[in-house]
Each structure stands twice: as structure tokens, then as C-alpha cells.
Design a protein around this motif. Structure first.
Motif, PDB file in Angstrom:
ATOM      1  N   UNK A  62       0.865  -1.175   0.000  1.00  0.00           N
ATOM      2  CA  UNK A  62       0.000   0.000   0.000  1.00  0.00           C
ATOM      3  C   UNK A  62       0.896   1.216   0.000  1.00  0.00           C
ATOM      4  N   UNK A  63       0.301   2.411  -0.135  1.00  0.00           N
ATOM      5  CA  UNK A  63       1.088   3.631  -0.139  1.00  0.00           C
ATOM      6  C   UNK A  63       1.394   4.089   1.282  1.00  0.00           C
ATOM      7  N   UNK A  64       2.634   4.483   1.481  1.00  0.00           N
ATOM      8  CA  UNK A  64       3.082   5.110   2.711  1.00  0.00           C
ATOM      9  C   UNK A  64       3.559   6.510   2.372  1.00  0.00           C
ATOM     10  N   UNK A  65       3.372   7.439   3.320  1.00  0.00           N
ATOM     11  CA  UNK A  65       3.673   8.848   3.080  1.00  0.00           C
ATOM     12  C   UNK A  65       4.617   9.404   4.132  1.00  0.00           C
ATOM     13  N   UNK A  66       5.515  10.283   3.684  1.00  0.00           N
ATOM     14  CA  UNK A  66       6.361  11.018   4.601  1.00  0.00           C
ATOM     15  C   UNK A  66       5.606  12.211   5.169  1.00  0.00           C
ATOM     16  N   UNK A  67       6.283  12.982   5.994  1.00  0.00           N
ATOM     17  CA  UNK A  67       5.629  14.069   6.714  1.00  0.00           C
ATOM     18  C   UNK A  67       5.474  15.325   5.870  1.00  0.00           C
TER      19      UNK A  67
END
Length: 113
Positions: free
Chosen positions: A100-105
Motif C-alpha cells: 500500500x502507499x506510505x507517506x512522509x511528513x
């Protein structure tokens, strides 16, 4: 998977910035990493993406100005931004796809004189 991005800041039109992002916590190498951006009042949009085999994809509005690349260190990605324009002002997010997609801050990029 955790993503740590850095490298944003304030730059004059025509200037350059380099964004960096490192992913950690994945049991295997991250096959797809990319950069998105979101300007105030606008939807988040793809800037560029890169597969582990260095196949790249760019949004039309950055072609010829931005370059995405994978680093030598595991699961790192860079975005070299040249010829920056005021309309490039946005929060830039590093992203990685591992099931799945993971996101940085997010890191703020402001292009202004």
C-alpha cells in the motif's frame, strides 16, 4: 514503513533545491518511490516516480526541470529541482508503495523573490 524527507526551503525563481527521502521498516526493498506535492487549496498531485529498475515517470509540468533518482543506500530517493517557478510552491511528500502507499511528513518548498 516510515519515510523521512528533507531538503525543502525558500528559493528564488530560477533556483534549485534537492529533496531527499529515506524509507525504513520494510522487510524488502521498496520497488516504487515517488514525490507528490500539494499547494494550498489544491489536491495532492504526482510530481515524479521511480521504480527500482530506475524507470521514471514525470508530471508534464516538471519535465525537463526536475529529476528523480534512487540513491545508492537502500530505499532512498532524491528529487533534483531546477529552474523553479513560483507555481512550484507546495508541500512536497515522499511516497513509497509496499503493498500500500506510505507517506512522509512533507517538506515545504517556497519559490519566491
Amino acid at each position: 514503513v516510515q519515510l523521512q524527507a528533507s531538503g525543502g526551503g525558500l528559493v528564488q525563481p530560477g533556483g534549485s533545491l534537492r529533496l531527499s527521502c529515506a524509507a525504513s521498516g520494510s522487510n524488502s526493498s521498496v520497488a516504487l518511490m515517488g514525490w507528490y506535492r500539494q499547494a494550498p487549496g489544491k489536491q495532492r498531485e504526482l510530481v515524479a516516480g521511480v521504480l527500482s529498475g530506475n524507470k521514471t515517470n514525470y508530471a508534464d509540468f516538471v519535465k525537463g526541470r526536475f529529476t528523480i533518482s534512487r540513491g545508492n543506500a537502500k530505499d532512498t530517493v532524491y528529487l533534483q529541482m531546477n529552474s523553479l517557478k513560483p507555481e512550484d510552491t507546495a508541500v512536497y511528500y515522499c511516497a513509497a508503495f509496499v503493498s500500500k502507499w506510505y507517506w512522509g511528513q512533507g517538506t515545504q518548498v517556497t519559490v519566491s523573490s
